[in-house]
Design a protein around this motif. Sequence first.
Motif, PDB file in Angstrom:
ATOM      1  N   THR A  15      -4.623  42.041  61.138  1.00 19.73           N
ATOM      2  CA  THR A  15      -4.088  41.601  59.844  1.00 19.73           C
ATOM      3  C   THR A  15      -2.891  40.684  60.050  1.00 19.73           C
ATOM      4  OG1 THR A  15      -4.772  43.704  58.906  1.00 19.73           O
ATOM      5  CG2 THR A  15      -3.227  42.411  57.616  1.00 19.73           C
ATOM      6  N   ALA A  34      -4.088  37.370  61.008  1.00 20.49           N
ATOM      7  CA  ALA A  34      -4.686  36.672  59.858  1.00 20.49           C
ATOM      8  C   ALA A  34      -3.604  36.101  58.952  1.00 20.49           C
ATOM      9  CB  ALA A  34      -5.583  37.640  59.089  1.00 20.49           C
ATOM     10  N   VAL A  35      -2.513  36.879  58.731  1.00 17.13           N
ATOM     11  CA  VAL A  35      -1.437  36.400  57.864  1.00 17.13           C
ATOM     12  C   VAL A  35      -0.730  35.210  58.509  1.00 17.13           C
ATOM     13  CG1 VAL A  35       0.741  37.029  56.768  1.00 17.13           C
ATOM     14  CG2 VAL A  35      -1.118  38.655  56.804  1.00 17.13           C
ATOM     15  N   ARG A  49      -2.851  32.163  58.287  1.00 16.96           N
ATOM     16  CA  ARG A  49      -2.855  31.688  56.899  1.00 16.96           C
ATOM     17  C   ARG A  49      -1.562  30.943  56.580  1.00 16.96           C
ATOM     18  NH1 ARG A  49      -6.331  34.843  52.920  1.00 16.96           N
ATOM     19  NH2 ARG A  49      -7.764  33.415  53.940  1.00 16.96           N
ATOM     20  N   SER A  84      -2.293  32.947  42.301  1.00 13.70           N
ATOM     21  CA  SER A  84      -2.551  33.822  43.446  1.00 13.70           C
ATOM     22  C   SER A  84      -1.279  34.520  43.899  1.00 13.70           C
ATOM     23  CB  SER A  84      -3.116  32.993  44.592  1.00 13.70           C
ATOM     24  OG  SER A  84      -3.182  33.754  45.773  1.00 13.70           O
ATOM     25  N   LEU A  85      -1.446  35.689  44.519  1.00 12.07           N
ATOM     26  CA  LEU A  85      -0.293  36.412  45.075  1.00 12.07           C
ATOM     27  C   LEU A  85       0.196  35.745  46.353  1.00 12.07           C
ATOM     28  CD1 LEU A  85      -1.483  40.145  44.890  1.00 12.07           C
ATOM     29  CD2 LEU A  85       0.192  39.050  43.423  1.00 12.07           C
ATOM     30  N   VAL A  86      -0.642  34.849  46.916  1.00 13.68           N
ATOM     31  CA  VAL A  86      -0.325  34.252  48.210  1.00 13.68           C
ATOM     32  C   VAL A  86       0.586  33.048  48.026  1.00 13.68           C
ATOM     33  CG1 VAL A  86      -1.270  33.323  50.330  1.00 13.68           C
ATOM     34  CG2 VAL A  86      -2.585  34.975  49.028  1.00 13.68           C
ATOM     35  N   SER A 137       5.511  35.098  50.056  1.00 11.58           N
ATOM     36  CA  SER A 137       4.813  36.387  50.147  1.00 11.58           C
ATOM     37  C   SER A 137       4.189  36.560  51.534  1.00 11.58           C
ATOM     38  CB  SER A 137       3.760  36.507  49.053  1.00 11.58           C
ATOM     39  OG  SER A 137       2.639  35.722  49.332  1.00 11.58           O
ATOM     40  N   ALA A 160       5.001  39.551  53.997  1.00 14.07           N
ATOM     41  CA  ALA A 160       3.903  40.378  54.502  1.00 14.07           C
ATOM     42  C   ALA A 160       4.031  40.577  56.011  1.00 14.07           C
ATOM     43  CB  ALA A 160       2.567  39.729  54.167  1.00 14.07           C
ATOM     44  N   LYS A 166       6.810  43.124  56.556  1.00  9.59           N
ATOM     45  CA  LYS A 166       6.388  44.474  56.176  1.00  9.59           C
ATOM     46  C   LYS A 166       5.446  45.062  57.215  1.00  9.59           C
ATOM     47  CE  LYS A 166       4.511  44.765  52.146  1.00  9.59           C
ATOM     48  NZ  LYS A 166       4.091  44.606  50.747  1.00  9.59           N
ATOM     49  N   VAL A 193     -10.585  32.312  58.206  1.00 10.60           N
ATOM     50  CA  VAL A 193     -10.557  33.645  57.607  1.00 10.60           C
ATOM     51  C   VAL A 193     -10.955  34.639  58.679  1.00 10.60           C
ATOM     52  CG1 VAL A 193     -11.680  35.170  55.942  1.00 10.60           C
ATOM     53  CG2 VAL A 193     -11.058  32.855  55.258  1.00 10.60           C
ATOM     54  N   PHE A 194     -10.211  35.752  58.792  1.00 12.11           N
ATOM     55  CA  PHE A 194     -10.575  36.814  59.729  1.00 12.11           C
ATOM     56  C   PHE A 194     -11.212  37.952  58.957  1.00 12.11           C
ATOM     57  CE2 PHE A 194      -7.338  34.424  61.924  1.00 12.11           C
ATOM     58  CZ  PHE A 194      -7.851  34.338  63.204  1.00 12.11           C
ATOM     59  N   TRP A 236     -12.740  41.860  59.226  1.00 10.81           N
ATOM     60  CA  TRP A 236     -12.761  43.101  59.998  1.00 10.81           C
ATOM     61  C   TRP A 236     -14.145  43.725  59.903  1.00 10.81           C
ATOM     62  CZ3 TRP A 236      -9.792  45.284  63.501  1.00 10.81           C
ATOM     63  CH2 TRP A 236      -9.941  46.639  63.768  1.00 10.81           C
ATOM     64  N   GLU A 256     -12.439  41.480  54.398  1.00 14.24           N
ATOM     65  CA  GLU A 256     -11.711  40.282  54.773  1.00 14.24           C
ATOM     66  C   GLU A 256     -10.246  40.654  54.969  1.00 14.24           C
ATOM     67  OE1 GLU A 256     -12.056  37.044  51.944  1.00 14.24           O
ATOM     68  OE2 GLU A 256     -10.229  36.152  52.744  1.00 14.24           O
ATOM     69  N   LEU A 257      -9.668  40.231  56.094  1.00 13.28           N
ATOM     70  CA  LEU A 257      -8.276  40.574  56.380  1.00 13.28           C
ATOM     71  C   LEU A 257      -7.343  39.625  55.650  1.00 13.28           C
ATOM     72  CD1 LEU A 257      -8.562  41.278  60.198  1.00 13.28           C
ATOM     73  CD2 LEU A 257      -8.066  42.941  58.416  1.00 13.28           C
ATOM     74  N   ALA A 258      -6.262  40.184  55.089  1.00 17.32           N
ATOM     75  CA  ALA A 258      -5.246  39.394  54.381  1.00 17.32           C
ATOM     76  C   ALA A 258      -5.881  38.517  53.303  1.00 17.32           C
ATOM     77  CB  ALA A 258      -4.438  38.545  55.349  1.00 17.32           C
ATOM     78  N   PRO A 314      -6.624  37.180  49.491  1.00 16.59           N
ATOM     79  CA  PRO A 314      -5.600  36.933  48.462  1.00 16.59           C
ATOM     80  C   PRO A 314      -5.299  38.142  47.574  1.00 16.59           C
ATOM     81  CG  PRO A 314      -7.145  35.115  48.555  1.00 16.59           C
ATOM     82  CD  PRO A 314      -7.688  36.166  49.467  1.00 16.59           C
ATOM     83  N   GLU A 327      -3.347  44.290  49.463  1.00 16.23           N
ATOM     84  CA  GLU A 327      -2.120  44.988  49.057  1.00 16.23           C
ATOM     85  C   GLU A 327      -0.934  44.607  49.930  1.00 16.23           C
ATOM     86  OE1 GLU A 327      -3.002  49.100  49.349  1.00 16.23           O
ATOM     87  OE2 GLU A 327      -2.890  49.131  51.514  1.00 16.23           O
ATOM     88  N   ILE A 328      -1.168  43.883  51.007  1.00 14.68           N
ATOM     89  CA  ILE A 328      -0.056  43.463  51.867  1.00 14.68           C
ATOM     90  C   ILE A 328       0.889  42.519  51.119  1.00 14.68           C
ATOM     91  CG2 ILE A 328      -1.117  41.421  52.934  1.00 14.68           C
ATOM     92  CD1 ILE A 328      -0.039  42.467  55.602  1.00 14.68           C
ATOM     93  N   TYR A 329       0.399  41.883  50.052  1.00 17.41           N
ATOM     94  CA  TYR A 329       1.249  40.968  49.265  1.00 17.41           C
ATOM     95  C   TYR A 329       1.973  41.679  48.127  1.00 17.41           C
ATOM     96  CZ  TYR A 329      -1.797  37.715  51.665  1.00 17.41           C
ATOM     97  OH  TYR A 329      -2.496  37.062  52.621  1.00 17.41           O
ATOM     98  N   PHE A 330       1.639  42.963  47.921  1.00 14.72           N
ATOM     99  CA  PHE A 330       2.278  43.682  46.813  1.00 14.72           C
ATOM    100  C   PHE A 330       3.721  44.004  47.161  1.00 14.72           C
ATOM    101  CE2 PHE A 330      -1.831  45.831  45.070  1.00 14.72           C
ATOM    102  CZ  PHE A 330      -2.364  44.582  44.872  1.00 14.72           C
ATOM    103  N   THR A 331       4.619  43.835  46.191  1.00 19.75           N
ATOM    104  CA  THR A 331       5.984  44.332  46.347  1.00 19.75           C
ATOM    105  C   THR A 331       6.239  45.291  45.193  1.00 19.75           C
ATOM    106  OG1 THR A 331       6.744  42.390  45.190  1.00 19.75           O
ATOM    107  CG2 THR A 331       6.870  42.327  47.560  1.00 19.75           C
ATOM    108  N   HIS A 341       6.021  43.464  41.762  1.00 18.91           N
ATOM    109  CA  HIS A 341       5.072  42.367  41.545  1.00 18.91           C
ATOM    110  C   HIS A 341       3.798  42.568  42.328  1.00 18.91           C
ATOM    111  CE1 HIS A 341       3.648  38.297  40.910  1.00 18.91           C
ATOM    112  NE2 HIS A 341       3.377  38.250  42.186  1.00 18.91           N
ATOM    113  N   PRO A 342       2.618  42.548  41.736  1.00 21.91           N
ATOM    114  CA  PRO A 342       2.393  42.535  40.294  1.00 21.91           C
ATOM    115  C   PRO A 342       2.646  43.911  39.689  1.00 21.91           C
ATOM    116  CG  PRO A 342       0.324  42.631  41.460  1.00 21.91           C
ATOM    117  CD  PRO A 342       1.378  42.593  42.506  1.00 21.91           C
ATOM    118  N   LEU A 390      -6.591  44.541  40.089  1.00 27.40           N
ATOM    119  CA  LEU A 390      -6.917  43.918  41.368  1.00 27.40           C
ATOM    120  C   LEU A 390      -7.731  44.867  42.252  1.00 27.40           C
ATOM    121  CD1 LEU A 390      -3.637  42.049  42.296  1.00 27.40           C
ATOM    122  CD2 LEU A 390      -5.910  41.055  42.302  1.00 27.40           C
TER     123      LEU A 390
END
Lengths: 146, 169
Positions: A67, A70-71, A74, A89-91, A95, A99, A102, B99-100, B102, B121-123, B125, B128-132, B135-136, B144
């Motif tokens: 992961t 991948a980040v 990206r 998008s959240l990306v 972020s 990520a 984190k 795109v990676f 798993w 699919e890793l990471a 869009p 949950e790795i983008y969640f803080t 937000h959201p 989501l």
Amino acid sequence: MKRLLTRENIVRLLLAAALGGTIWKGFMKTPEAASHLRPDWYFESLIGDGENSAIMKERHHDVLEATDKAVRVRLSELRAGVYAPAPGSLVSEESLVRAIRKNQATRERAVDDVLRAEEKLARAKNLQAAGWRMGLGFGPAGEERP
Amino acid sequence: MSRAARALRLGLWALPAGFVLGLGALVWFGAWHYPAMGLAGIPKTDSRAALEKAARGMTASEGLVFEDFDFAKFREAPTARDAYAWGAARCRARDGSTVFFWVYLEWSKKRGQWLRNYSLELAAPDDEIYFTRQHPGQLARARLALGKLLGQLAAHIREARQDLQRPDL
């Protein structure tokens, strides 16, 4: 004379048998009974569980590393303009950077989890080699001191 | 009994029956059919072939082009005799980005074949790795997560359909 073979008594008997069977099966799985009465089964399950969890912890570590990669890819593609996030998008660059940070903490913990799983497996193998059996008396309370 | 009452009774029976059948079909597809699809006959030792077969199908159903495995592993527990294979597949998206994906398989002792396990699919869009913390918001998160689950189900169904059309995939 009262009849013994009534429907209620049959149900009572079946219930008692089911309860007894459950108690017996549970008892035979306790370390006290299993390590004395069927040590082969006991250590086979202990070591088998240890092996499976060690593999699981390695996998969890791998998925976090993958992961992270991948980040990072990206992020570099976002900076190079190859990847464009969809509207809403959240990306975003922020972020993605967040990520990575984190994931850092989670990955460090996963490294430790792998080590602990390996230690636990080694401990189970040592117990088997030493012919360990669960003590049946009351052990000393607290930490043993030399 | 009047015709209307009979129709009502039939309808009341058909509703739960349809629900149970639908749920049963979902469980059969998700827990029995999809994990095994096209992996029968691949030996335990040839985990790479199973991984590649699974990766090609999964990524194609998401509109990605499979390139190669970034890494792939095979692990077998010597005493418990369980076997696992996993890896990260490097793919190309339509817009040209990387795109990676798993891919995780488990050897089924009961069915004697490799089975697909939780793969994604890793990471992505919606990961949950983008969640803080804020937000959201909670509702957007739930939406989501539900969208992700349903999206995965849709991808599995697409994969099963393309597997029917192109058994060589």
